[in-house]
Write a protein that holds these residues in place. Structure first.
Motif, PDB file in Angstrom:
ATOM      1  N   GLY A  93     -27.031 -37.450 -61.718  1.00  0.00           N
ATOM      2  CA  GLY A  93     -27.373 -38.321 -62.839  1.00  0.00           C
ATOM      3  C   GLY A  93     -27.246 -39.793 -62.484  1.00  0.00           C
ATOM      4  N   TRP A  94     -26.162 -40.149 -61.780  1.00  0.00           N
ATOM      5  CA  TRP A  94     -25.970 -41.549 -61.367  1.00  0.00           C
ATOM      6  C   TRP A  94     -27.111 -42.000 -60.453  1.00  0.00           C
ATOM      7  N   VAL A  95     -27.475 -41.140 -59.466  1.00  0.00           N
ATOM      8  CA  VAL A  95     -28.537 -41.520 -58.530  1.00  0.00           C
ATOM      9  C   VAL A  95     -29.877 -41.585 -59.249  1.00  0.00           C
ATOM     10  N   SER A  96     -30.134 -40.650 -60.156  1.00  0.00           N
ATOM     11  CA  SER A  96     -31.419 -40.665 -60.870  1.00  0.00           C
ATOM     12  C   SER A  96     -31.571 -41.940 -61.690  1.00  0.00           C
ATOM     13  N   ARG A  97     -30.497 -42.387 -62.362  1.00  0.00           N
ATOM     14  CA  ARG A  97     -30.584 -43.648 -63.116  1.00  0.00           C
ATOM     15  C   ARG A  97     -30.749 -44.831 -62.173  1.00  0.00           C
ATOM     16  N   GLY A  98     -30.137 -44.746 -60.999  1.00  0.00           N
ATOM     17  CA  GLY A  98     -30.330 -45.800 -60.003  1.00  0.00           C
ATOM     18  C   GLY A  98     -31.753 -45.884 -59.514  1.00  0.00           C
ATOM     19  N   LEU A  99     -32.487 -44.759 -59.587  1.00  0.00           N
ATOM     20  CA  LEU A  99     -33.906 -44.733 -59.211  1.00  0.00           C
ATOM     21  C   LEU A  99     -34.826 -45.069 -60.376  1.00  0.00           C
TER      22      LEU A  99
END
Length: 419
Positions: free
Chosen positions: A184-190
């Protein structure tokens, strides 16, 4: 009609509304055995539809087949069970024992270039290993790669997928909640508003060898194109340092084709603490030997809010070694994001020190010719090591035209059109 679901052979009679599935097929001392599941889309005698019968069957035993036909006829007497089972058992035995076909190699289309699922990083349909020290943000990198592949995305960090495929994350180290948080953290970062619905997860408890049939079925049923294995050592059925368990695991990964496989590995504590040179995977050498591509994962300057990362190419079976990937991974606790941004490996001395000497020489020669003495001093190597490595490099030559005692070589890069 015959179809496959993982290792299972599934026979369907649409007109009759019945399906026979043979799974766990294996040769035993008394013949070929399997688990048989019979299902129907019709309403049977008890007013129900769906499951009809499940049993263990000796496919090569007439007595075993006859006994099953007798039992089924008592439940449904309008179906020619003998004919259906005879066909099912015969075809399954032929398919199971045939194995892979023999091909005329001339008829196989030649692929001129390596085809990648993740550009430069993971060849399509093959096994790639990324290995590094424990707790070194490898799981964050695996999440980034998985998300890029789900969406056929080129990320700001330079990780680029060549197509969108479904991803299956097999996890021996964390659980679904920890992995969901990280993804989730990486997806929001993308910049994604949601985790893609084609990113699948399975918590693993048994060695991969013991669960391989089930995984192959999920790969088939969910149309998985990338399997992420986190991680190699707990996925192995025995001591990772031994050759047989490593060979078994790498062999099982090959059976996951046509899906591409990305396996996360570790290195020894001693190697993770080295300040220069190449490290290797923890465990048997067969992990590296049987992978098609292998990348070392190094970190430096780690703080509570970020870390510098390098992916260093260590092994390849087709084509040259690739240039390194460099990243800065930053965490934002307030917004719950993890952002990867590109970073130059050669500008980070800690990470650059782990690159091969040939790569470090090329970096030093980017801005002009250098003497053996200068290169040795800058790179922390002996003059003999510099001379020997430069002598092996096709794209580096000695531009010093003078000869004789005391003349120092003056190394420089050769223009591409002169190679």
């Amino acid at each position: 009609m015959l179809s496959r679901s993982g290792d299972a052979y599934v026979f369907t009679w649409d007109e009759d509304g019945y399906e026979i599935e043979l799974d766990q097929v294996h040769d035993g001392l008394e013949g070929l055995h399997a688990e048989v599941s019979i299902r129907t889309s019709r309403i049977i005698t008890d007013g129900k539809k769906g499951h009809v019968h499940w049993a263990r069957l000796n496919l090569s035993s007439t007595t075993s087949r006859t006994s099953l036909v007798t039992h089924l006829s008592k439940t449904v007497n309008t179906v020619n069970w003998r004919e259906m089972l005879e066909y099912t058992c015969t075809v399954t035995a032929q398919q199971h024992r045939m194995g892979a076909p023999v091909l005329r190699l001339r008829d196989v289309p030649e692929r001129r270039n390596v085809e990648y699922l993740i550009k430069r990083l993971a060849p399509i349909g093959q096994t790639t290993i990324i290995y590094g020290k424990g707790g070194g943000a490898k799981g964050w990198m695996a999440s980034l790669i998985g998300l890029a592949v789900c969406q056929n995305q080129t990320t700001v960090s330079g990780i680029a997928a060549t197509q969108a495929v479904n991803v299956l994350y097999l996890d021996w180290e964390a659980d679904e909640y920890e992995t969901r948080r990280r993804v989730g953290w990486v997806s929001r970062g993308l910049g994604m508003t949601e985790v893609p619905d084609n990113f699948f997860y399975r918590n693993m408890e048994r060695p991969l060898v013991d669960d391989a049939r089930t995984i192959r079925k999920w790969i088939t049923d969910l149309h998985i194109g990338l399997v992420i294995l986190d991680s190699l050592v707990p996925a192995t059925s025995d001591e990772a340092e031994k050759s047989n368990p490593a060979r078994q695991l790498m062999g099982v990964l090959r059976t996951f084709q046509p899906a591409t496989r990305l396996a996360i590995g570790h290195m020894t504590k001693a190697e993770s603490r080295t300040t220069e040179g190449e490290g290797s995977e923890f465990g048997s050498i067969f992990y590296r030997n049987l992978s098609r591509s292998s990348w070392e994962f190094r970190c430096s300057n780690q703080t509570a809010t970020g870390v510098d990362i390098a992916l260093l190419h260590r092994k390849v079976n087709s084509g040259p070694l690739q240039e390194p990937f460099g990243f800065r991974l930053g965490w934002d606790d307030v917004n719950g994001t993890a952002v990867f941004t590109p970073a130059a490996v050669d500008e980070n001395p800690t990470l650059a020190a782990h690159q091969p000497l040939s790569w470090r020489i090329r970096q030093a020669l980017r801005h002009g010719q250098r003497s053996t003495v200068d290169l040795a001093e800058e790179l922390g190597e002996t003059e003999n090591a510099i001379r020997a490595e430069c002598g092996r490099m096709r794209d580096v030559m000695n531009f010093e035209t003078r000869k004789g005692p005391g003349v120092v070589a003056n190394w420089g890069m050769v223009a591409r059109n002169e190679l």
